[in-house]
Design a protein around this motif. Structure first.
Motif, PDB file in Angstrom:
ATOM      1  N   LEU A  86       0.858  -1.220  -0.113  1.00  0.00           N
ATOM      2  CA  LEU A  86       0.083   0.020  -0.040  1.00  0.00           C
ATOM      3  C   LEU A  86       0.829   1.321   0.159  1.00  0.00           C
ATOM      4  O   LEU A  86       1.919   1.341   0.563  1.00  0.00           O
ATOM      5  CB  LEU A  86      -0.896  -0.116   1.290  1.00  0.00           C
ATOM      6  N   LYS A  87       0.201   2.110  -0.891  1.00  0.00           N
ATOM      7  CA  LYS A  87       1.024   3.538  -0.920  1.00  0.00           C
ATOM      8  C   LYS A  87       0.062   4.391  -0.254  1.00  0.00           C
ATOM      9  O   LYS A  87      -1.243   4.536  -0.167  1.00  0.00           O
ATOM     10  CB  LYS A  87       1.187   3.767  -2.410  1.00  0.00           C
ATOM     11  N   PRO A  88       0.824   5.758   0.048  1.00  0.00           N
ATOM     12  CA  PRO A  88      -0.029   6.787   0.706  1.00  0.00           C
ATOM     13  C   PRO A  88      -1.076   7.244  -0.459  1.00  0.00           C
ATOM     14  O   PRO A  88      -2.258   7.693   0.035  1.00  0.00           O
ATOM     15  CB  PRO A  88       0.867   8.058   0.980  1.00  0.00           C
ATOM     16  N   GLU A  89      -0.734   7.143  -1.694  1.00  0.00           N
ATOM     17  CA  GLU A  89      -1.952   7.846  -2.816  1.00  0.00           C
ATOM     18  C   GLU A  89      -3.133   6.740  -2.772  1.00  0.00           C
ATOM     19  O   GLU A  89      -4.110   6.878  -3.466  1.00  0.00           O
ATOM     20  CB  GLU A  89      -1.406   7.852  -4.147  1.00  0.00           C
ATOM     21  N   ASP A  90      -3.157   5.651  -2.037  1.00  0.00           N
ATOM     22  CA  ASP A  90      -3.935   4.602  -2.044  1.00  0.00           C
ATOM     23  C   ASP A  90      -5.147   5.020  -0.950  1.00  0.00           C
ATOM     24  O   ASP A  90      -6.159   4.444  -0.784  1.00  0.00           O
ATOM     25  CB  ASP A  90      -3.757   3.113  -1.687  1.00  0.00           C
ATOM     26  N   THR A  91      -4.854   5.901  -0.129  1.00  0.00           N
ATOM     27  CA  THR A  91      -5.749   6.389   0.986  1.00  0.00           C
ATOM     28  C   THR A  91      -6.997   7.003   0.372  1.00  0.00           C
ATOM     29  O   THR A  91      -7.089   7.843  -0.638  1.00  0.00           O
ATOM     30  CB  THR A  91      -4.919   7.728   1.744  1.00  0.00           C
ATOM     31  N   ALA A  92      -8.215   6.457   0.682  1.00  0.00           N
ATOM     32  CA  ALA A  92      -9.326   6.821   0.150  1.00  0.00           C
ATOM     33  C   ALA A  92     -10.511   6.189   0.866  1.00  0.00           C
ATOM     34  O   ALA A  92     -10.289   5.165   1.723  1.00  0.00           O
ATOM     35  CB  ALA A  92      -9.611   6.588  -1.219  1.00  0.00           C
ATOM     36  N   VAL A  93     -11.822   6.455   0.602  1.00  0.00           N
ATOM     37  CA  VAL A  93     -12.906   5.656   1.102  1.00  0.00           C
ATOM     38  C   VAL A  93     -13.139   4.523  -0.110  1.00  0.00           C
ATOM     39  O   VAL A  93     -13.357   5.020  -1.163  1.00  0.00           O
ATOM     40  CB  VAL A  93     -14.239   6.389   1.277  1.00  0.00           C
ATOM     41  N   TYR A  94     -13.157   3.307   0.229  1.00  0.00           N
ATOM     42  CA  TYR A  94     -13.489   2.392  -0.613  1.00  0.00           C
ATOM     43  C   TYR A  94     -14.886   1.889  -0.548  1.00  0.00           C
ATOM     44  O   TYR A  94     -15.288   1.542   0.473  1.00  0.00           O
ATOM     45  CB  TYR A  94     -12.440   1.207  -0.342  1.00  0.00           C
ATOM     46  N   TYR A  95     -15.291   1.652  -1.721  1.00  0.00           N
ATOM     47  CA  TYR A  95     -16.828   1.322  -2.030  1.00  0.00           C
ATOM     48  C   TYR A  95     -17.066   0.001  -2.690  1.00  0.00           C
ATOM     49  O   TYR A  95     -16.123  -0.219  -3.591  1.00  0.00           O
ATOM     50  CB  TYR A  95     -17.535   2.296  -2.786  1.00  0.00           C
ATOM     51  N   CYS A  96     -17.783  -0.741  -2.096  1.00  0.00           N
ATOM     52  CA  CYS A  96     -18.253  -2.045  -2.617  1.00  0.00           C
ATOM     53  C   CYS A  96     -19.144  -1.888  -3.429  1.00  0.00           C
ATOM     54  O   CYS A  96     -20.091  -1.327  -3.179  1.00  0.00           O
ATOM     55  CB  CYS A  96     -18.314  -3.065  -1.595  1.00  0.00           C
ATOM     56  N   THR A  97     -19.114  -2.510  -4.770  1.00  0.00           N
ATOM     57  CA  THR A  97     -20.436  -2.332  -5.850  1.00  0.00           C
ATOM     58  C   THR A  97     -20.870  -3.633  -6.299  1.00  0.00           C
ATOM     59  O   THR A  97     -20.111  -4.494  -6.486  1.00  0.00           O
ATOM     60  CB  THR A  97     -20.051  -1.273  -6.865  1.00  0.00           C
ATOM     61  N   GLY A  98     -21.993  -3.521  -6.735  1.00  0.00           N
ATOM     62  CA  GLY A  98     -22.677  -4.678  -7.552  1.00  0.00           C
ATOM     63  C   GLY A  98     -23.508  -4.238  -8.786  1.00  0.00           C
ATOM     64  O   GLY A  98     -24.135  -3.181  -8.626  1.00  0.00           O
ATOM     65  N   ARG A  99     -23.641  -5.053  -9.577  1.00  0.00           N
ATOM     66  CA  ARG A  99     -24.450  -4.700 -10.946  1.00  0.00           C
ATOM     67  C   ARG A  99     -25.370  -6.067 -11.185  1.00  0.00           C
ATOM     68  O   ARG A  99     -25.083  -6.922 -10.727  1.00  0.00           O
ATOM     69  CB  ARG A  99     -23.723  -4.461 -11.852  1.00  0.00           C
ATOM     70  N   ARG A 100     -26.591  -5.614 -11.614  1.00  0.00           N
ATOM     71  CA  ARG A 100     -27.583  -6.870 -12.152  1.00  0.00           C
ATOM     72  C   ARG A 100     -26.760  -7.536 -13.248  1.00  0.00           C
ATOM     73  O   ARG A 100     -27.648  -8.770 -13.177  1.00  0.00           O
ATOM     74  CB  ARG A 100     -28.720  -6.140 -12.582  1.00  0.00           C
ATOM     75  N   ALA A 101     -26.011  -7.277 -14.061  1.00  0.00           N
ATOM     76  CA  ALA A 101     -25.548  -8.069 -14.937  1.00  0.00           C
ATOM     77  C   ALA A 101     -24.396  -8.942 -14.328  1.00  0.00           C
ATOM     78  O   ALA A 101     -23.727  -8.646 -13.405  1.00  0.00           O
ATOM     79  CB  ALA A 101     -24.986  -7.188 -16.201  1.00  0.00           C
ATOM     80  N   SER A 102     -23.801  -9.779 -15.355  1.00  0.00           N
ATOM     81  CA  SER A 102     -22.994 -10.773 -14.740  1.00  0.00           C
ATOM     82  C   SER A 102     -21.508 -10.496 -15.354  1.00  0.00           C
ATOM     83  O   SER A 102     -20.546 -10.873 -14.768  1.00  0.00           O
ATOM     84  CB  SER A 102     -23.211 -12.204 -15.418  1.00  0.00           C
ATOM     85  N   PHE A 103     -21.324  -9.591 -16.449  1.00  0.00           N
ATOM     86  CA  PHE A 103     -20.248  -9.189 -16.892  1.00  0.00           C
ATOM     87  C   PHE A 103     -19.729  -7.761 -16.266  1.00  0.00           C
ATOM     88  O   PHE A 103     -20.535  -7.014 -15.788  1.00  0.00           O
ATOM     89  CB  PHE A 103     -20.220  -8.960 -18.435  1.00  0.00           C
ATOM     90  N   ILE A 104     -18.356  -7.845 -16.142  1.00  0.00           N
ATOM     91  CA  ILE A 104     -17.594  -6.436 -15.597  1.00  0.00           C
ATOM     92  C   ILE A 104     -17.793  -5.286 -16.403  1.00  0.00           C
ATOM     93  O   ILE A 104     -18.057  -5.440 -17.614  1.00  0.00           O
ATOM     94  CB  ILE A 104     -16.399  -6.817 -15.044  1.00  0.00           C
ATOM     95  N   ARG A 105     -17.841  -4.139 -15.742  1.00  0.00           N
ATOM     96  CA  ARG A 105     -17.614  -2.789 -16.196  1.00  0.00           C
ATOM     97  C   ARG A 105     -16.868  -2.145 -15.285  1.00  0.00           C
ATOM     98  O   ARG A 105     -16.619  -2.246 -14.134  1.00  0.00           O
ATOM     99  CB  ARG A 105     -19.008  -2.166 -16.370  1.00  0.00           C
ATOM    100  N   THR A 106     -16.273  -0.720 -15.730  1.00  0.00           N
ATOM    101  CA  THR A 106     -15.509  -0.144 -14.892  1.00  0.00           C
ATOM    102  C   THR A 106     -15.973   1.369 -14.717  1.00  0.00           C
ATOM    103  O   THR A 106     -15.175   2.153 -14.025  1.00  0.00           O
ATOM    104  CB  THR A 106     -14.111  -0.031 -15.774  1.00  0.00           C
ATOM    105  N   MET A 107     -17.099   1.581 -15.010  1.00  0.00           N
ATOM    106  CA  MET A 107     -17.513   3.028 -14.631  1.00  0.00           C
ATOM    107  C   MET A 107     -18.708   2.976 -13.684  1.00  0.00           C
ATOM    108  O   MET A 107     -19.394   1.905 -13.706  1.00  0.00           O
ATOM    109  CB  MET A 107     -18.432   3.609 -15.939  1.00  0.00           C
TER     110      MET A 107
END
Length: 124
Positions: A86-107
């Motif tokens: 881990l690096k200082p620039e990794d500092t953030a609030v991390y959110y878990c997300t889910g989507r109704r579809a089975s395939f991945i997206r990045t937005m």
């Protein structure tokens, strides 16, 4: 009611590791792609990693590739993010997300469910 509950955040020194967990309920986890995003103060929410419903397709942001690993356990309705070096620039609030579809997206707009977030602070 859909719930995504993150845990495992905290304060860690540079070079250290953390493992985030996200327990999901209220939707069919096993057919949903899952992801992690993060948001640092004053910055936009950014993609970190995503995993398809079977785990066969995975994507990482360039900034975390080789250091972070996303995985899932469909029997436990849980997705994980192992964060190493881990690096200082990794500092953030991390959110878990889910989507109704089975395939991945990045937005972010492609995701239907969001957790409340867990704070990760990397500092000496």
């Amino acid at each position: 009611e859909v719930q995504l509950v993150e845990s495992g955040g905290g304060l860690v020194q540079p070079g250290g590791s953390l493992r985030l967990s996200c327990a999901a309920s209220g939707f069919t986890f096993s057919t949903s792609a899952m992801g992690w995003f993060r948001q640092a103060p004053g910055k936009e929410r950014e993609f970190v990693a995503a995993i398809s419903m079977s785990g066969g397709d995975i994507s990482y942001a360039d900034s975390v590739k080789g250091r972070f690993t996303i995985s899932r356990d469909n029997a436990k309705n849980t997705v994980y993010l192992q964060m190493n070096s881990l690096k200082p620039e990794d500092t953030a609030v991390y959110y878990c997300t889910g989507r109704r579809a089975s395939f991945i997206r990045t937005m972010p707009d492609n995701y239907d469910y969001w957790g409340q977030g867990t704070q990760v602070t990397v500092s000496s």
